[in-house]
Design a protein around this motif. Structure first.
Motif, PDB file in Angstrom:
ATOM      1  N   THR A  27       0.828  -1.212   0.000  1.00 18.47           N
ATOM      2  CA  THR A  27       0.000   0.000   0.000  1.00 18.47           C
ATOM      3  C   THR A  27       0.859   1.257   0.000  1.00 18.47           C
ATOM      4  O   THR A  27       1.918   1.297   0.631  1.00 18.47           O
ATOM      5  CB  THR A  27      -0.913  -0.003   1.240  1.00 18.47           C
ATOM      6  OG1 THR A  27      -1.636  -1.222   1.242  1.00 18.47           O
ATOM      7  CG2 THR A  27      -1.900   1.153   1.225  1.00 18.47           C
ATOM      8  N   ILE A  29       0.492   5.718   0.186  1.00 20.89           N
ATOM      9  CA  ILE A  29      -0.410   6.844   0.453  1.00 20.89           C
ATOM     10  C   ILE A  29       0.292   8.143   0.082  1.00 20.89           C
ATOM     11  O   ILE A  29       1.459   8.340   0.419  1.00 20.89           O
ATOM     12  CB  ILE A  29      -0.830   6.864   1.938  1.00 20.89           C
ATOM     13  CG1 ILE A  29      -1.472   5.536   2.317  1.00 20.89           C
ATOM     14  CG2 ILE A  29      -1.738   8.042   2.238  1.00 20.89           C
ATOM     15  CD1 ILE A  29      -2.460   5.586   3.428  1.00 20.89           C
ATOM     16  N   GLU A  49      -5.090   6.828  -1.263  1.00 23.91           N
ATOM     17  CA  GLU A  49      -4.475   5.538  -0.966  1.00 23.91           C
ATOM     18  C   GLU A  49      -4.405   4.708  -2.230  1.00 23.91           C
ATOM     19  O   GLU A  49      -5.389   4.592  -2.958  1.00 23.91           O
ATOM     20  CB  GLU A  49      -5.309   4.816   0.090  1.00 23.91           C
ATOM     21  CG  GLU A  49      -4.800   3.435   0.413  1.00 23.91           C
ATOM     22  CD  GLU A  49      -5.785   2.618   1.217  1.00 23.91           C
ATOM     23  OE1 GLU A  49      -6.925   3.084   1.416  1.00 23.91           O
ATOM     24  OE2 GLU A  49      -5.426   1.512   1.632  1.00 23.91           O
ATOM     25  N   SER A  51      -3.610   0.892  -3.343  1.00 29.75           N
ATOM     26  CA  SER A  51      -3.305  -0.449  -2.870  1.00 29.75           C
ATOM     27  C   SER A  51      -3.674  -1.445  -3.954  1.00 29.75           C
ATOM     28  O   SER A  51      -4.511  -1.157  -4.799  1.00 29.75           O
ATOM     29  CB  SER A  51      -4.067  -0.746  -1.584  1.00 29.75           C
ATOM     30  OG  SER A  51      -5.438  -0.544  -1.776  1.00 29.75           O
TER      31      SER A  51
END
Lengths: 93, 125
Positions: A27, A29, A49, A51
């Motif tokens: 992930t 951000i 975000e 992912s």
């Protein structure tokens, strides 16, 4: 360069500007850094975000987290001031 | 009094002795990892969770938070996150969290060799 840079000072300098965070898994951000604490829990504004999409393997799932967020520092692995170069997951989606 | 001392576990006695020493001597920043020797040289950093980065060490602190310059991240196999490929992506000037660091080593003076354990397995068969 004889003067060494302290890591937390570099994060402090990034307050107010875009920062790119790599988490422990896959992930990432990107957001505007508003502040952090001793544990590097982060307060980010306008965070997005990125992912891997659980439903479609090989795809990136982009989530726009609209409000100011508190990101738990537990799994924060790499912090990159600036919103990331062309190689980021952000650029590929 | 002697009987009471025997009952105390050894570990707690050691802790008492150590804390007394710290009060007398000035606090010294001590790490078994001598990062000052690696400053301004290329380092390989392995993180918990499998990420691998290579960059020039520009700074660090006692918690092993690191500042790497011109850092590259080595990408992992999209199917198997335990396999590391030769592909890299540029990250630039980064901070690596000390809590997530599992290994720091100099990049110079490292070479990959053939698996020595595989050879001995063949001999046994």
């Amino acid at each position: 360069m004889s003067t060494r840079i302290l890591p937390l000072e570099l994060i402090d300098k990034a307050i107010g500007s875009k920062i790119w965070i790599l988490m422990r898994g896959e992930t990432e951000i990107v957001g505007t850094l508003r502040g952090f604490d001793d544990y590097v829990n982060l307060v980010l504004d306008d965070a997005v975000e990125y992912s891997p999409d659980a439903r479609n393997p090989g795809e990136i799932c982009k989530t726009e987290l609209e409000s100011e967020i508190l990101l738990n520092g537990n799994h924060v692995t790499v912090l990159i001031p600036g919103s990331g170069p062309e190689d980021s997951l952000a650029a590929s989606s | 009094l002697c009987e009471q001392v025997q009952v105390l576990p050894t570990l707690s006695i050691c802790c008492i002795i150590m804390s007394n020493q710290n009060r007398k001597a000035p606090h010294k920043k001590e790490s078994i990892l001598e990062l000052n020797k690696l400053i301004d040289s290329k380092c390989r950093v392995k993180c918990l969770g499998g990420r691998e980065l290579v960059g020039t060490l520009r700074g660090y602190d006692e918690l092993v938070n690191l500042v790497l310059d011109d850092a590259d991240e080595f990408l992992r196999d999209p199917e198997d996150h335990n396999k590391i490929t030769d592909k890299k992506r540029k990250l630039g000037l980064v901070v690596v969290r000390g809590t997530q660091v599992s290994l720091v080593s100099p990049e110079d003076g490292l070479e990959e060799i053939a698996n020595p354990f595989m050879a001995s397995e063949e001999e046994m068969e």
